[in-house]
Design a protein around this motif. Structure first.
Motif, PDB file in Angstrom:
ATOM      1  N   LEU A  54     -19.420  55.516  45.983  1.00  0.00           N
ATOM      2  CA  LEU A  54     -18.103  55.884  46.507  1.00  0.00           C
ATOM      3  C   LEU A  54     -17.390  56.880  45.589  1.00  0.00           C
ATOM      4  O   LEU A  54     -17.170  56.603  44.408  1.00  0.00           O
ATOM      5  N   PRO A  55     -17.032  58.056  46.107  1.00  0.00           N
ATOM      6  CA  PRO A  55     -16.349  59.045  45.270  1.00  0.00           C
ATOM      7  C   PRO A  55     -14.863  58.733  45.135  1.00  0.00           C
ATOM      8  O   PRO A  55     -14.324  57.847  45.795  1.00  0.00           O
ATOM      9  N   GLN A  56     -14.215  59.471  44.275  1.00  0.00           N
ATOM     10  CA  GLN A  56     -12.773  59.318  44.097  1.00  0.00           C
ATOM     11  C   GLN A  56     -12.043  59.736  45.378  1.00  0.00           C
ATOM     12  O   GLN A  56     -12.523  60.568  46.132  1.00  0.00           O
ATOM     13  N   ARG A  57     -10.876  59.137  45.594  1.00  0.00           N
ATOM     14  CA  ARG A  57     -10.010  59.473  46.718  1.00  0.00           C
ATOM     15  C   ARG A  57     -10.735  59.343  48.052  1.00  0.00           C
ATOM     16  O   ARG A  57     -10.731  60.252  48.877  1.00  0.00           O
ATOM     17  N   CYS A  58     -11.405  58.210  48.236  1.00  0.00           N
ATOM     18  CA  CYS A  58     -12.161  57.968  49.464  1.00  0.00           C
ATOM     19  C   CYS A  58     -11.721  56.650  50.095  1.00  0.00           C
ATOM     20  O   CYS A  58     -11.590  55.628  49.403  1.00  0.00           O
ATOM     21  N   VAL A  59     -11.469  56.674  51.403  1.00  0.00           N
ATOM     22  CA  VAL A  59     -11.116  55.467  52.150  1.00  0.00           C
ATOM     23  C   VAL A  59     -12.211  55.205  53.176  1.00  0.00           C
ATOM     24  O   VAL A  59     -12.959  56.107  53.549  1.00  0.00           O
ATOM     25  N   GLN A  60     -12.301  53.968  53.618  1.00  0.00           N
ATOM     26  CA  GLN A  60     -13.332  53.589  54.580  1.00  0.00           C
ATOM     27  C   GLN A  60     -12.711  53.194  55.915  1.00  0.00           C
ATOM     28  O   GLN A  60     -11.576  52.720  55.962  1.00  0.00           O
ATOM     29  N   ILE A  61     -13.502  53.369  56.973  1.00  0.00           N
ATOM     30  CA  ILE A  61     -13.099  52.921  58.302  1.00  0.00           C
ATOM     31  C   ILE A  61     -14.142  51.929  58.789  1.00  0.00           C
ATOM     32  O   ILE A  61     -15.343  52.173  58.705  1.00  0.00           O
ATOM     33  N   ALA A  62     -13.679  50.772  59.274  1.00  0.00           N
ATOM     34  CA  ALA A  62     -14.607  49.730  59.721  1.00  0.00           C
ATOM     35  C   ALA A  62     -14.051  49.066  60.976  1.00  0.00           C
ATOM     36  O   ALA A  62     -12.849  49.135  61.264  1.00  0.00           O
TER      37      ALA A  62
END
Length: 222
Positions: A55-63
Motif C-alpha cells: 500500500l502506497p502513501q495517501r491511498c484509500v480503499q473501496i470495498a
C-alpha cells in the motif's frame, strides 16, 4: 504513531503466524505523486496482508459494504479508512464513487479497488465490474494494475488448511486514461483484465512448485 501504522503492523504480523512470504515486483510504480486508481485481484482475506506490504502513501480503499460486518476484519477496515459501497443500491454506490473521485483530485489520493467485486479462488480472474474504470476515466487519472499470484499452492480455502508459501505480487505499468470518455470504459476494462490475467497465470504456482507435499492442505482450491 498513526492508527493506520498500528493496523498495518497488526495485519502484516499475521504472515509470520501463517508462514507466508510476499515477493513484490514493481512496488516503485505505486509511489507516484499524483492520483490514480489501483486495481487488484481478490482471493481471500489474506489479500489484506499483501495489501499492507504494498500500500502506497495517501491511498484509500473501496470495498463492498458486507465486509463492514465481518467482526474484527470489518472493524480494522473501518478504522483504516476504507470506503464501503452498498452494491445493492446503485444510487448509493454511484454517490460514494462520485465523492471518492472528488476527494482523489482535491487531496491527491490514490484509490485501491478490487474490480472482480468479490473474493475468487477458482484459479482464474472473474469478469471485472465497471466502477473502477468509470472512476479513472471520469477523473482522467491512470489505472495501475496489481496482480497477486494464486493462493491455491498453499491455502485450501474450503478446508481452511495452510502450508507455508510465497505469494508473488507484481505491479504492472500504469495505463493512462487522458482523453478517454465513458464510451471507452469497456475497452479499458478489457485491456486491464487481459494484462492482469496473463500475469496471474504466469506468476501463479501449482502446489508442487511451491514445495507443498500431496495432501488435503496443499490441493488447489476449486
Amino acid at each position: 504513531v498513526s492508527l493506520f501504522s498500528i493496523i498495518s503492523w497488526f495485519v502484516r504480523s499475521f504472515k509470520y503466524v501463517f508462514g507466508i512470504r510476499f515477493e513484490i515486483k514493481g512496488r516503485q510504480k505505486l509511489e507516484v505523486d499524483h492520483p490514480c486508481v489501483i486495481i487488484s485481484n481478490h482471493q481471500s482475506i489474506l489479500d489484506m496482508m499483501g495489501l499492507m506490504e504494498a500500500l502506497p502513501q495517501r491511498c484509500v480503499q473501496i470495498a463492498k459494504r458486507e465486509l463492514l460486518f465481518m467482526g474484527p476484519v470489518g472493524l480494522i477496515m473501518y478504522l483504516g479508512g476504507v470506503f464501503f459501497i452498498n452494491r445493492q443500491r446503485s444510487r448509493t454506490a454511484m454517490t460514494v464513487m462520485a465523492e471518492v473521485g472528488q476527494r482523489m483530485v482535491r487531496d491527491n489520493l490514490k484509490v485501491w479497488i478490487y474490480p472482480e467485486g468479490t473474493r475468487n479462488d477458482n484459479g482464474d480472474l472473474l469478469p471485472f465490474k465497471k466502477g473502477a474504470f468509470y472512476l479513472a476515466i471520469q477523473t482522467q487519472v491512470p489505472v495501475i494494475p496489481v496482480v497477486y499470484s494464486s493462493f491455491s499452492s498453499f491455502y485450501n480455502q474450503k478446508a481452511k488448511l495452510f502450508t507455508a508459501g510465497t505469494i508473488k505480487v507484481e505491479v504492472l505499468d500504469a495505463i493512462p486514461t487522458s482523453g478517454l470518455t465513458v464510451a471507452d470504459v469497456p475497452k479499458l476494462m478489457d485491456t486491464c483484465h487481459q494484462a492482469m490475467r496473463t500475469t496471474f497465470l504466469r506468476i501463479s504456482k501449482t502446489p508442487q512448485e511451491n514445495g507443498a507435499t500431496a495432501g488435503p492442505a496443499s490441493q488447489p482450491t476449486r
